[in-house]
Scaffold this motif. Structure first.
Motif, PDB file in Angstrom:
ATOM      1  N   SER A  55      37.872  50.489  38.250  1.00  0.00           N
ATOM      2  CA  SER A  55      36.537  50.039  38.653  1.00  0.00           C
ATOM      3  C   SER A  55      35.666  49.681  37.451  1.00  0.00           C
ATOM      4  O   SER A  55      34.635  49.030  37.602  1.00  0.00           O
ATOM      5  N   GLN A  56      36.091  50.091  36.249  1.00  0.00           N
ATOM      6  CA  GLN A  56      35.334  49.791  35.035  1.00  0.00           C
ATOM      7  C   GLN A  56      35.939  48.618  34.244  1.00  0.00           C
ATOM      8  O   GLN A  56      35.460  48.287  33.165  1.00  0.00           O
ATOM      9  N   ILE A  57      36.991  48.021  34.789  1.00  0.00           N
ATOM     10  CA  ILE A  57      37.638  46.878  34.127  1.00  0.00           C
ATOM     11  C   ILE A  57      37.220  45.610  34.869  1.00  0.00           C
ATOM     12  O   ILE A  57      37.707  45.331  35.965  1.00  0.00           O
ATOM     13  N   PHE A  58      36.306  44.854  34.257  1.00  0.00           N
ATOM     14  CA  PHE A  58      35.682  43.728  34.948  1.00  0.00           C
ATOM     15  C   PHE A  58      36.213  42.356  34.514  1.00  0.00           C
ATOM     16  O   PHE A  58      35.991  41.374  35.213  1.00  0.00           O
ATOM     17  N   CYS A  59      36.859  42.270  33.347  1.00  0.00           N
ATOM     18  CA  CYS A  59      37.246  40.965  32.821  1.00  0.00           C
ATOM     19  C   CYS A  59      38.370  41.149  31.803  1.00  0.00           C
ATOM     20  O   CYS A  59      38.789  42.276  31.509  1.00  0.00           O
ATOM     21  N   GLY A 107      45.712  42.612  42.666  1.00  0.00           N
ATOM     22  CA  GLY A 107      45.210  43.980  42.616  1.00  0.00           C
ATOM     23  C   GLY A 107      43.716  44.067  42.829  1.00  0.00           C
ATOM     24  O   GLY A 107      43.229  44.902  43.605  1.00  0.00           O
ATOM     25  N   LYS A 108      42.958  43.200  42.140  1.00  0.00           N
ATOM     26  CA  LYS A 108      41.504  43.203  42.284  1.00  0.00           C
ATOM     27  C   LYS A 108      41.085  42.776  43.690  1.00  0.00           C
ATOM     28  O   LYS A 108      40.072  43.244  44.221  1.00  0.00           O
ATOM     29  N   CYS A 109      41.856  41.884  44.281  1.00  0.00           N
ATOM     30  CA  CYS A 109      41.586  41.463  45.658  1.00  0.00           C
ATOM     31  C   CYS A 109      41.708  42.664  46.598  1.00  0.00           C
ATOM     32  O   CYS A 109      40.841  42.898  47.445  1.00  0.00           O
ATOM     33  N   LEU A 110      42.765  43.440  46.429  1.00  0.00           N
ATOM     34  CA  LEU A 110      42.952  44.640  47.250  1.00  0.00           C
ATOM     35  C   LEU A 110      41.849  45.662  46.997  1.00  0.00           C
ATOM     36  O   LEU A 110      41.305  46.258  47.929  1.00  0.00           O
ATOM     37  N   ALA A 111      41.523  45.868  45.717  1.00  0.00           N
ATOM     38  CA  ALA A 111      40.512  46.868  45.370  1.00  0.00           C
ATOM     39  C   ALA A 111      39.138  46.495  45.905  1.00  0.00           C
ATOM     40  O   ALA A 111      38.376  47.356  46.356  1.00  0.00           O
ATOM     41  N   SER A 112      38.806  45.203  45.865  1.00  0.00           N
ATOM     42  CA  SER A 112      37.471  44.745  46.255  1.00  0.00           C
ATOM     43  C   SER A 112      37.282  44.676  47.756  1.00  0.00           C
ATOM     44  O   SER A 112      36.155  44.796  48.248  1.00  0.00           O
ATOM     45  N   HIS A 113      38.368  44.459  48.498  1.00  0.00           N
ATOM     46  CA  HIS A 113      38.232  44.156  49.922  1.00  0.00           C
ATOM     47  C   HIS A 113      38.895  45.190  50.829  1.00  0.00           C
ATOM     48  O   HIS A 113      39.179  44.900  51.995  1.00  0.00           O
ATOM     49  N   THR A 114      39.141  46.387  50.298  1.00  0.00           N
ATOM     50  CA  THR A 114      39.655  47.462  51.153  1.00  0.00           C
ATOM     51  C   THR A 114      38.791  48.702  50.971  1.00  0.00           C
ATOM     52  O   THR A 114      38.298  48.971  49.875  1.00  0.00           O
ATOM     53  N   ASN A 172      53.802  45.319  38.527  1.00  0.00           N
ATOM     54  CA  ASN A 172      53.339  46.671  38.219  1.00  0.00           C
ATOM     55  C   ASN A 172      51.854  46.713  37.889  1.00  0.00           C
ATOM     56  O   ASN A 172      51.214  47.761  38.048  1.00  0.00           O
ATOM     57  N   GLU A 173      51.284  45.588  37.426  1.00  0.00           N
ATOM     58  CA  GLU A 173      49.852  45.574  37.153  1.00  0.00           C
ATOM     59  C   GLU A 173      49.032  45.684  38.446  1.00  0.00           C
ATOM     60  O   GLU A 173      47.886  46.110  38.410  1.00  0.00           O
ATOM     61  N   ILE A 174      49.606  45.289  39.560  1.00  0.00           N
ATOM     62  CA  ILE A 174      48.930  45.511  40.843  1.00  0.00           C
ATOM     63  C   ILE A 174      48.737  47.010  41.048  1.00  0.00           C
ATOM     64  O   ILE A 174      47.662  47.476  41.447  1.00  0.00           O
ATOM     65  N   MET A 175      49.788  47.762  40.739  1.00  0.00           N
ATOM     66  CA  MET A 175      49.737  49.204  40.937  1.00  0.00           C
ATOM     67  C   MET A 175      48.767  49.878  39.970  1.00  0.00           C
ATOM     68  O   MET A 175      48.180  50.911  40.287  1.00  0.00           O
ATOM     69  N   ALA A 176      48.587  49.268  38.798  1.00  0.00           N
ATOM     70  CA  ALA A 176      47.619  49.807  37.837  1.00  0.00           C
ATOM     71  C   ALA A 176      46.195  49.674  38.367  1.00  0.00           C
ATOM     72  O   ALA A 176      45.343  50.532  38.129  1.00  0.00           O
ATOM     73  N   VAL A 177      45.939  48.584  39.104  1.00  0.00           N
ATOM     74  CA  VAL A 177      44.609  48.371  39.683  1.00  0.00           C
ATOM     75  C   VAL A 177      44.395  49.285  40.893  1.00  0.00           C
ATOM     76  O   VAL A 177      43.266  49.676  41.190  1.00  0.00           O
ATOM     77  N   ILE A 178      45.482  49.613  41.588  1.00  0.00           N
ATOM     78  CA  ILE A 178      45.425  50.489  42.764  1.00  0.00           C
ATOM     79  C   ILE A 178      46.210  51.764  42.423  1.00  0.00           C
ATOM     80  O   ILE A 178      47.377  51.922  42.811  1.00  0.00           O
ATOM     81  N   SER A 216      36.060  34.157  48.978  1.00  0.00           N
ATOM     82  CA  SER A 216      36.444  35.160  49.972  1.00  0.00           C
ATOM     83  C   SER A 216      35.534  35.006  51.192  1.00  0.00           C
ATOM     84  O   SER A 216      34.356  34.668  51.063  1.00  0.00           O
ATOM     85  N   PHE A 217      36.106  35.245  52.367  1.00  0.00           N
ATOM     86  CA  PHE A 217      35.335  35.104  53.603  1.00  0.00           C
ATOM     87  C   PHE A 217      35.934  35.962  54.710  1.00  0.00           C
ATOM     88  O   PHE A 217      37.077  36.435  54.608  1.00  0.00           O
ATOM     89  N   LYS A 218      35.146  36.157  55.762  1.00  0.00           N
ATOM     90  CA  LYS A 218      35.614  36.900  56.924  1.00  0.00           C
ATOM     91  C   LYS A 218      34.901  36.377  58.163  1.00  0.00           C
ATOM     92  O   LYS A 218      33.673  36.477  58.289  1.00  0.00           O
ATOM     93  N   GLY A 219      35.654  35.800  59.076  1.00  0.00           N
ATOM     94  CA  GLY A 219      35.085  35.284  60.314  1.00  0.00           C
ATOM     95  C   GLY A 219      34.223  34.048  60.117  1.00  0.00           C
ATOM     96  O   GLY A 219      34.195  33.447  59.047  1.00  0.00           O
ATOM     97  N   ARG A 220      33.484  33.699  61.165  1.00  0.00           N
ATOM     98  CA  ARG A 220      32.650  32.495  61.159  1.00  0.00           C
ATOM     99  C   ARG A 220      31.169  32.859  61.337  1.00  0.00           C
ATOM    100  O   ARG A 220      30.836  33.917  61.850  1.00  0.00           O
ATOM    101  N   THR A 221      30.335  31.947  60.928  1.00  0.00           N
ATOM    102  CA  THR A 221      28.899  32.096  61.168  1.00  0.00           C
ATOM    103  C   THR A 221      28.512  31.540  62.536  1.00  0.00           C
ATOM    104  O   THR A 221      27.401  31.765  62.997  1.00  0.00           O
ATOM    105  N   MET A 222      29.450  30.838  63.165  1.00  0.00           N
ATOM    106  CA  MET A 222      29.182  30.159  64.433  1.00  0.00           C
ATOM    107  C   MET A 222      30.093  30.707  65.533  1.00  0.00           C
ATOM    108  O   MET A 222      31.286  30.911  65.317  1.00  0.00           O
ATOM    109  N   ASP A 223      29.522  30.966  66.710  1.00  0.00           N
ATOM    110  CA  ASP A 223      30.320  31.295  67.883  1.00  0.00           C
ATOM    111  C   ASP A 223      30.894  29.992  68.415  1.00  0.00           C
ATOM    112  O   ASP A 223      30.148  29.117  68.888  1.00  0.00           O
ATOM    113  N   MET A 224      32.225  29.836  68.320  1.00  0.00           N
ATOM    114  CA  MET A 224      32.849  28.550  68.641  1.00  0.00           C
ATOM    115  C   MET A 224      32.889  28.274  70.146  1.00  0.00           C
ATOM    116  O   MET A 224      33.184  27.152  70.554  1.00  0.00           O
TER     117      MET A 224
END
Length: 383
Positions: A114-118, A176-183, A213-219, A368-376
């Motif tokens: 969580s402290q590794i940003f870049c 790894g960061k995708c998993l860490a940020s969105h779970t 293995n770097e995925i596992m380092a992030v998680i 990154s996104f989740k769902g829609r802003t509009m009811d279709m």
């Protein structure tokens, strides 16, 4: 290792550094690892003056090809400074340490993920990797006398090695960061699941080479379930080796499965029938949403992900692709979570073949996104 993640830079032509590296591997790296010219040329050494002269000429021809491939303009000259150095470093076969994947697998991050940003943060906690690269810099320096260019200095060559390494590790770190940020946080016994969609050679190579293995380092706490879904030829062998019905344990905390086909078909066959878990997040690396003839294949999958409100992340090679993809997604009324530059995008930036002013790098931008802003159904905005 340097050439694992190269995509073809010129339409219908080979990348000159790859050509040189492959042709002169026995001269520069006889055991698969770069050695000094003093070990290869001279009396009692493997090669004589004739091969030495041919090697020098081959470097010259390669640089001429690169100059023709990358026209320098007043607008892009500052951008191409690093690429010109990187291209020469890419010529050296076996320049990256062979045991890099194994070393990374054994390394523990000195700080919480969580402290590794870049990339600057990442390099700061991997001093042993830097020391290995510094040794390689000294070998490159010895070979530079065969190159008709001024030596840029040890610091510049080290920086080039770091950029090239970033081009390899951008994929597992982005995953790894995708998993860490969105779970959400959960018990250490419960797995986090990510579905990689539209995968091709970079993702497959990430698995085979051990860089996953770097995925596992992030998680560091939870088990991880990786599922690769794509009709790409690079995914076919994995799909045979570890189909959804028989996941493969590739790490004590990581299971891998793969499926040969399109994601919406995979969902119908496995997720809907509860044969495979619903993912925490779906990630598409370089999906090509901007491209005519490609987007049409993604439409059913995009509709599925939006309708099911699955957290989804896409990455892009360039700002050009990123902005064009936003236009596509805006038309679908996507509900954005975040978008912009990816802090773990590759620093190994290259000039695009179709426009000398445009630059690209793996995972340069993300959305990154989740769902829609509009009811279709009612075509009204959601609250």
């Amino acid at each position: 290792l340097i050439h694992f993640y190269k995509r073809q830079t010129m339409e219908g032509a080979k990348y000159p550094p790859s050509e040189f590296s492959q042709k002169y591997a026995k001269v520069l790296a006889p055991e698969g690892q770069l050695v000094s010219p003093e070990q290869m040329f001279g009396e009692g050494k493997p090669f004589g003056q004739d091969t030495e002269d041919k090697t020098k000429l081959a470097f010259k021809v390669t640089l001429k090809k690169l100059d023709a491939m990358n026209p320098i303009t007043e607008q892009n000259k500052h951008k191409l400074k690093n690429e010109k150095i990187d291209q020469i470093v890419e010529c050296f076969p076996g320049a990256l340490p062979k045991n890099l994947p194994e070393l990374l697998a054994k390394s523990k991050w000195g700080k919480p993920p969580s402290q590794i940003f870049c990339w600057k943060d990442w390099w700061a906690i991997h001093p042993q990797i830097v020391k290995m690269l510094e040794k390689q810099v000294q070998l490159v320096q010895k070979w530079w006398k065969y190159i008709d260019r001024a030596y840029p200095g040890d610091d510049e060559i080290l920086a080039s090695f770091k950029r090239i390494v970033s081009g390899i590790l951008t994929h597992p770190l982005t995953v790894g960061k995708c998993l860490a940020s969105h779970t959400k946080s959960r018990s250490s016994s419960k797995a986090k699941s990510i579905h990689l969609v539209g995968t091709d050679r970079p993702e497959a190579t990430m698995i085979y080479s051990g860089f996953f293995n770097e995925i596992m380092a992030v998680i560091p706490q939870n088990p991880v379930k990786l599922t690769l879904v794509s009709p790409d030829p690079a995914n076919k062998q994995l799909a045979q080796d570890c189909p959804p019905t028989a996941p493969m344990l590739i790490h004590q905390r990581c299971k891998l499965t793969a499926w040969d086909g399109l994601y919406h078909d995979f969902w119908d066959s496995y997720v809907d029938k509860k044969k495979v878990e619903k993912p925490d997040v779906v990630l598409g690396i370089h999906p090509g949403l901007h491209a005519e003839g490609v987007y049409e294949f993604w439409e059913p999958t995009l509709d599925l992900l939006l309708d099911k409100e699955i957290t989804t992340v896409f990455t892009f090679f360039s700002r050009e692709e990123y902005e064009a993809s936003i236009v596509r997604l805006d038309n679908l009324f996507v509900n954005y979570i975040s978008k912009g530059e990816n802090p773990f995008g590759s620093a190994h930036v290259k000039q695009t073949p179709h426009n000398p002013e445009e630059m690209w790098a793996s995972n340069m931008y993300h959305i990154s996104f989740k769902g829609r802003t509009m009811d279709m159904t009612t075509m009204t905005l959601k609250e």
